[in-house]
Scaffold this active site. Structure first.
Site, PDB file in Angstrom:
ATOM      1  N   LYS A  48      60.244  70.460 -56.622  1.00 58.46           N
ATOM      2  CA  LYS A  48      59.557  70.770 -55.369  1.00 58.46           C
ATOM      3  C   LYS A  48      58.192  70.077 -55.298  1.00 58.46           C
ATOM      4  O   LYS A  48      57.830  69.523 -54.271  1.00 58.46           O
ATOM      5  CB  LYS A  48      59.422  72.293 -55.192  1.00 58.46           C
ATOM      6  CG  LYS A  48      60.720  72.961 -54.795  1.00 58.46           C
ATOM      7  CD  LYS A  48      61.200  72.445 -53.457  1.00 58.46           C
ATOM      8  CE  LYS A  48      62.573  72.872 -53.062  1.00 58.46           C
ATOM      9  NZ  LYS A  48      63.094  72.174 -51.883  1.00 58.46           N
ATOM     10  N   TYR A 108      63.311  73.553 -60.810  1.00 60.30           N
ATOM     11  CA  TYR A 108      63.183  73.663 -59.347  1.00 60.30           C
ATOM     12  C   TYR A 108      61.736  73.367 -58.919  1.00 60.30           C
ATOM     13  O   TYR A 108      61.490  72.609 -57.981  1.00 60.30           O
ATOM     14  CB  TYR A 108      63.589  75.077 -58.936  1.00 60.30           C
ATOM     15  CG  TYR A 108      63.531  75.394 -57.462  1.00 60.30           C
ATOM     16  CD1 TYR A 108      64.414  74.815 -56.565  1.00 60.30           C
ATOM     17  CD2 TYR A 108      62.605  76.318 -56.975  1.00 60.30           C
ATOM     18  CE1 TYR A 108      64.389  75.147 -55.211  1.00 60.30           C
ATOM     19  CE2 TYR A 108      62.576  76.662 -55.632  1.00 60.30           C
ATOM     20  CZ  TYR A 108      63.464  76.072 -54.753  1.00 60.30           C
ATOM     21  OH  TYR A 108      63.441  76.405 -53.411  1.00 60.30           O
ATOM     22  N   GLY A 160      73.929  76.187 -45.648  1.00 58.82           N
ATOM     23  CA  GLY A 160      73.214  77.125 -46.509  1.00 58.82           C
ATOM     24  C   GLY A 160      72.537  78.233 -45.720  1.00 58.82           C
ATOM     25  O   GLY A 160      72.748  78.384 -44.515  1.00 58.82           O
ATOM     26  N   GLN A 161      71.707  78.998 -46.433  1.00 56.55           N
ATOM     27  CA  GLN A 161      71.070  80.172 -45.827  1.00 56.55           C
ATOM     28  C   GLN A 161      70.205  79.767 -44.624  1.00 56.55           C
ATOM     29  O   GLN A 161      70.235  80.429 -43.590  1.00 56.55           O
ATOM     30  CB  GLN A 161      70.215  80.900 -46.882  1.00 56.55           C
ATOM     31  CG  GLN A 161      69.787  82.294 -46.441  1.00 56.55           C
ATOM     32  CD  GLN A 161      68.709  82.905 -47.321  1.00 56.55           C
ATOM     33  OE1 GLN A 161      68.229  82.282 -48.274  1.00 56.55           O
ATOM     34  NE2 GLN A 161      68.323  84.121 -47.017  1.00 56.55           N
ATOM     35  N   GLY A 195      72.673  69.788 -45.905  1.00 60.36           N
ATOM     36  CA  GLY A 195      72.785  71.133 -46.495  1.00 60.36           C
ATOM     37  C   GLY A 195      72.860  72.205 -45.421  1.00 60.36           C
ATOM     38  O   GLY A 195      72.344  73.320 -45.584  1.00 60.36           O
TER      39      GLY A 195
HETATM   40  P1  NAD Z   1      71.226  77.164 -49.889  1.00 59.50           P
HETATM   41  O1  NAD Z   1      71.470  77.107 -51.344  1.00 59.50           O
HETATM   42  O2  NAD Z   1      71.562  78.392 -49.144  1.00 59.50           O
HETATM   43  O3  NAD Z   1      71.971  75.936 -49.172  1.00 59.50           O
HETATM   44  C1  NAD Z   1      71.936  74.650 -49.682  1.00 59.50           C
HETATM   45  C2  NAD Z   1      73.091  73.880 -49.072  1.00 59.50           C
HETATM   46  O4  NAD Z   1      73.087  72.574 -49.659  1.00 59.50           O
HETATM   47  C3  NAD Z   1      74.459  74.492 -49.364  1.00 59.50           C
HETATM   48  O5  NAD Z   1      75.183  74.686 -48.159  1.00 59.50           O
HETATM   49  C4  NAD Z   1      75.145  73.470 -50.271  1.00 59.50           C
HETATM   50  O6  NAD Z   1      76.539  73.358 -50.030  1.00 59.50           O
HETATM   51  C5  NAD Z   1      74.421  72.201 -49.894  1.00 59.50           C
HETATM   52  N1  NAD Z   1      74.472  71.187 -50.955  1.00 59.50           N
HETATM   53  C6  NAD Z   1      74.391  71.350 -52.286  1.00 59.50           C
HETATM   54  N2  NAD Z   1      74.507  70.170 -52.913  1.00 59.50           N
HETATM   55  C7  NAD Z   1      74.633  69.235 -51.950  1.00 59.50           C
HETATM   56  C8  NAD Z   1      74.786  67.823 -51.955  1.00 59.50           C
HETATM   57  N3  NAD Z   1      74.819  67.116 -53.093  1.00 59.50           N
HETATM   58  N4  NAD Z   1      74.886  67.186 -50.765  1.00 59.50           N
HETATM   59  C9  NAD Z   1      74.848  67.869 -49.600  1.00 59.50           C
HETATM   60  N5  NAD Z   1      74.740  69.205 -49.531  1.00 59.50           N
HETATM   61  C10 NAD Z   1      74.610  69.871 -50.691  1.00 59.50           C
HETATM   62  O7  NAD Z   1      69.674  76.762 -49.651  1.00 59.50           O
HETATM   63  P2  NAD Z   1      68.700  77.242 -48.489  1.00 59.50           P
HETATM   64  O8  NAD Z   1      68.206  78.573 -48.852  1.00 59.50           O
HETATM   65  O9  NAD Z   1      69.291  77.016 -47.170  1.00 59.50           O
HETATM   66  O10 NAD Z   1      67.481  76.230 -48.759  1.00 59.50           O
HETATM   67  C11 NAD Z   1      67.269  75.058 -48.016  1.00 59.50           C
HETATM   68  C12 NAD Z   1      65.932  74.473 -48.428  1.00 59.50           C
HETATM   69  O11 NAD Z   1      64.901  75.462 -48.261  1.00 59.50           O
HETATM   70  C13 NAD Z   1      65.858  74.031 -49.899  1.00 59.50           C
HETATM   71  O12 NAD Z   1      65.070  72.874 -50.000  1.00 59.50           O
HETATM   72  C14 NAD Z   1      65.141  75.192 -50.565  1.00 59.50           C
HETATM   73  O13 NAD Z   1      64.450  74.783 -51.723  1.00 59.50           O
HETATM   74  C15 NAD Z   1      64.185  75.620 -49.478  1.00 59.50           C
HETATM   75  N6  NAD Z   1      63.743  76.998 -49.662  1.00 59.50           N
HETATM   76  C16 NAD Z   1      64.599  78.044 -49.462  1.00 59.50           C
HETATM   77  C17 NAD Z   1      64.150  79.330 -49.670  1.00 59.50           C
HETATM   78  C18 NAD Z   1      65.043  80.529 -49.452  1.00 59.50           C
HETATM   79  O14 NAD Z   1      64.626  81.656 -49.734  1.00 59.50           O
HETATM   80  N7  NAD Z   1      66.243  80.360 -48.944  1.00 59.50           N
HETATM   81  C19 NAD Z   1      62.823  79.562 -50.079  1.00 59.50           C
HETATM   82  C20 NAD Z   1      62.003  78.472 -50.300  1.00 59.50           C
HETATM   83  C21 NAD Z   1      62.451  77.193 -50.063  1.00 59.50           C
END
Ligand code: NAD
Length: 321
Positions: free
Chosen positions: A145, A141, A11-12, A8
């Site tokens: 988690k 979600y 992502g962010q 992933g």
């Molecule tokens: P995001 O949604 O920005 O990125 C997730 C990435 O996963 C995307 O690039 C997407 O293309 C990829 N993805 C989706 N389905 C997929 C699959 N089947 N196989 C491979 N890749 C796939 O998420 P993020 O914000 O970067 O979050 C990453 C982790 O951090 C997650 O576990 C999230 O729960 C956790 N988290 C994030 C936040 C936040 O504010 N960003 C807060 C708490 C926890």
């Protein structure tokens, strides 16, 4: 950590974690993967592979091919998107995590995955939420988690996998837009402040949630992965936070730099219900005591940096057009 696989990665979090890891460990030592491809520094700055984490064989094959000793599992469907499509969320969030843990077990690799404040629910104590407390979330979600936290504990206890993780609050960043979470408003508000001078919040006034600036989140991941395992009592799902804030707090902080900025509300009942089920503020003392977690950015410092970085991005875009 000598060779790291990140799932992933576009992502962010991944879009800032991967460049930082490459800076520390070497560009060719960090294998970025995602289900999609976009032309950016993650894809072009080192090894990149397309990987759908629901495909356990493909995940293991890529991990083996690159002989990784660490897996950082970020692929996920975030809270608001997971409520739109709970079965897809179960598949990506649960089977993806299980597949990544299995690969870590097979390769004897270190493992990191983030949990979230979404792992708490309406019966959790809402203020100064303890590290160990009631976790009965009411969202898909959140269910994913909590299950992920338990799976990581299980893989450590049962198979000796070196699993580690944090419970992130809402993360605020300027590099990549958030992926469909409940705290996304806290990023949108800065973009809109610069573009339009006004923002309409889908979260109600007075709704407090924990937040953290991305540089502190990246630092937390690296610090936890480098921590002495003997000092880790919890290992997985450490509460981490930098601030407990509501929409008006952001408006006041922004008005210091853009005095004419205005904030309105048009509440989205789905995301408001999720926010209402999460804590107002969490206690991060276990992370502080066990591996020295400390956030550098408070609301004021973060706001100054966010506005500066977003203005520079806007100027870049104008210059390139
Ligand atoms: P995001 O949604 O920005 O990125 C997730 C990435 O996963 C995307 O690039 C997407 O293309 C990829 N993805 C989706 N389905 C997929 C699959 N089947 N196989 C491979 N890749 C796939 O998420 P993020 O914000 O970067 O979050 C990453 C982790 O951090 C997650 O576990 C999230 O729960 C956790 N988290 C994030 C936040 C936040 O504010 N960003 C807060 C708490 C926890």
């Amino acid at each position: 950590m000598k060779k790291i696989l990140v799932t992933g990665a576009l992502g962010q979090i991944g879009s800032e974690l991967v460049p930082k890891l490459r800076e520390i460990y070497g560009a060719d030592k960090v294998i970025a993967t995602d289900i999609r491809r976009i032309e950016n520094q993650v894809v072009n700055g080192g090894p990149f592979e397309i990987l759908d984490v629901t495909n356990g064989k493909a995940l293991l094959d890529i991990a083996k091919k690159h002989n990784v000793d660490t897996i950082m599992h970020l692929a996920c469907l975030l809270s608001a998107k997971a409520e739109d499509n709970p079965l897809l969320a179960w598949n990506i969030n649960m089977n993806g995590t299980l597949n990544a843990l299995e690969a870590a077990r097979e390769l004897d690799a270190k493992f990191f995955t983030p949990s979230s404040i979404g792992a708490f629910g309406p019966t959790t104590p809402a203020d100064n939420t303890p590290q160990d407390t009631i976790q009965r979330p009411t969202t898909m979600y959140g269910v994913n988690k909590v299950s992920g936290e338990l799976l990581c504990d299980y893989y450590h206890k049962r198979f000796g996998v070196d699993t580690r993780g944090v419970r992130f609050p809402g993360l605020i960043s300027y590099e990549t837009l958030p992926g469909g979470g409940t705290t996304d408003y806290a990023v949108d508000i800065y973009y809109k402040a610069i573009q339009d001078g006004t923002y309409t919040s889908y979260i109600k006034e007075g709704t407090y949630m924990d937040m953290m600036y991305m540089p502190d989140a990246i630092q937390a991941i690296i610090q936890l992965m480098q921590a002495d395992p003997d000092k880790l009592v919890h290992r997985n799902a450490f509460n981490v936070t930098a601030m407990s804030v509501e929409p008006k707090d952001f408006a006041i902080a922004i008005q210091k730099y853009i005095p004419s900025f205005t904030l309105n509300y048009e509440v989205d009942p789905v995301r408001q219900a999720i926010a209402d089920s999460w804590p107002n503020s969490i206690d991060a003392s276990a992370a502080k005591n066990e591996w020295g977690f400390k956030a550098k950015y408070d609301l004021e410092k973060m706001t100054e940096d966010m506005l500066e970085k977003l203005k520079a991005k806007q100027l870049d875009r104008v210059a390139n057009n």
